[in-house]
Write an enzyme that holds these catalytic residues in place. Sequence first.
Site, short mmCIF file in Angstrom:
data_model
loop_
_atom_site.label_atom_id
_atom_site.label_comp_id
_atom_site.label_asym_id
_atom_site.label_seq_id
_atom_site.Cartn_x
_atom_site.Cartn_y
_atom_site.Cartn_z
N PRO A 89 46.22 51.52 -80.80
CA PRO A 89 44.76 51.56 -80.84
C PRO A 89 44.17 50.47 -81.73
O PRO A 89 42.97 50.22 -81.69
CB PRO A 89 44.43 52.96 -81.36
CG PRO A 89 45.70 53.57 -81.80
CD PRO A 89 46.84 52.73 -81.34
N GLU A 116 53.61 58.39 -86.02
CA GLU A 116 52.46 57.75 -86.67
C GLU A 116 52.42 56.25 -86.43
O GLU A 116 51.43 55.60 -86.68
CB GLU A 116 52.46 58.03 -88.17
CG GLU A 116 52.19 59.47 -88.52
CD GLU A 116 50.95 60.00 -87.81
OE1 GLU A 116 49.85 59.49 -88.07
OE2 GLU A 116 51.10 60.91 -86.97
N ASP A 169 37.80 43.78 -56.20
CA ASP A 169 37.79 44.83 -57.22
C ASP A 169 36.67 44.64 -58.23
O ASP A 169 36.21 43.53 -58.45
CB ASP A 169 39.08 44.79 -58.03
CG ASP A 169 40.23 45.44 -57.30
OD1 ASP A 169 39.95 46.20 -56.37
OD2 ASP A 169 41.37 45.17 -57.68
#
Length: 241
Positions: A89, A116, A169
Amino acid sequence: MRIDVITLFPEFMAQSASLGVVGRAAERGLLDLHGWNPRDYAEGNYRRVDDRPFGGGPGMVMLIEPLRACLAAAKAADPTPAPVIYLSPQGKPLTQAKVRELAALPRMILLCGRYEGVDERFLAAEVTEEISIGDYVLSGGELGAAVIVDAVTRLQEGALNDAESAAQDSFEGPQGLLDCPHYSQPAQHEWGDVPDVLRSGNHAAIARWRRQQSLLRTWLRRPDLLDESQLSKADRKLLAE
Ligand code: ADE
């Protein structure tokens, strides 16, 4: 294209890449996917791949050595150089432009973390770049890796049956617009009728309608994608109608 995935769940990757467009591309030899499990390179009876973080706190951190040996084995399996991409992330958000860039490579290695995270020293020494698939936290990188595998595979020459369909697309047009709506049978339905223009046989009118719908959708749903100053005069006119 060859993709090597370093993951504690290689069977998840194999399964997700066995279906639909990606599965067909693999059958056609357009995707050569290999899973590598760090546990196979871990020492001792317990084949330990993680340990508690220094400084305390919840969760476990993936250890340097099993990852290092696993990555070395993946690299040695083929002489083609490859960037090592860590799914996290904290990475750069994945975009269609990035997907196009990756799809042009002969090979890449995807690293999936669990727990983690991964010992920072391994990341600093071995990872070329970090990629995030969105601003939310997953319990591992595997879904992100599956997203990259899918998005780059469908851009390989010959992966899609209709060569046109990738070009149409969302995000793929020169302006990076969202796709227009699509309809099929029946033409009349209790939830609405198919727009007349799509049944008119007038190809120029259909193309114009689709372009207008793409512009309107992008303007309404993702104004951040629409740089109006970059639009052609014709597009600006369509949007204003
Ligand atoms: N791993 C955990 N969360 C992730 C995310 N948002 N993108 C990519 N990999 C991840």
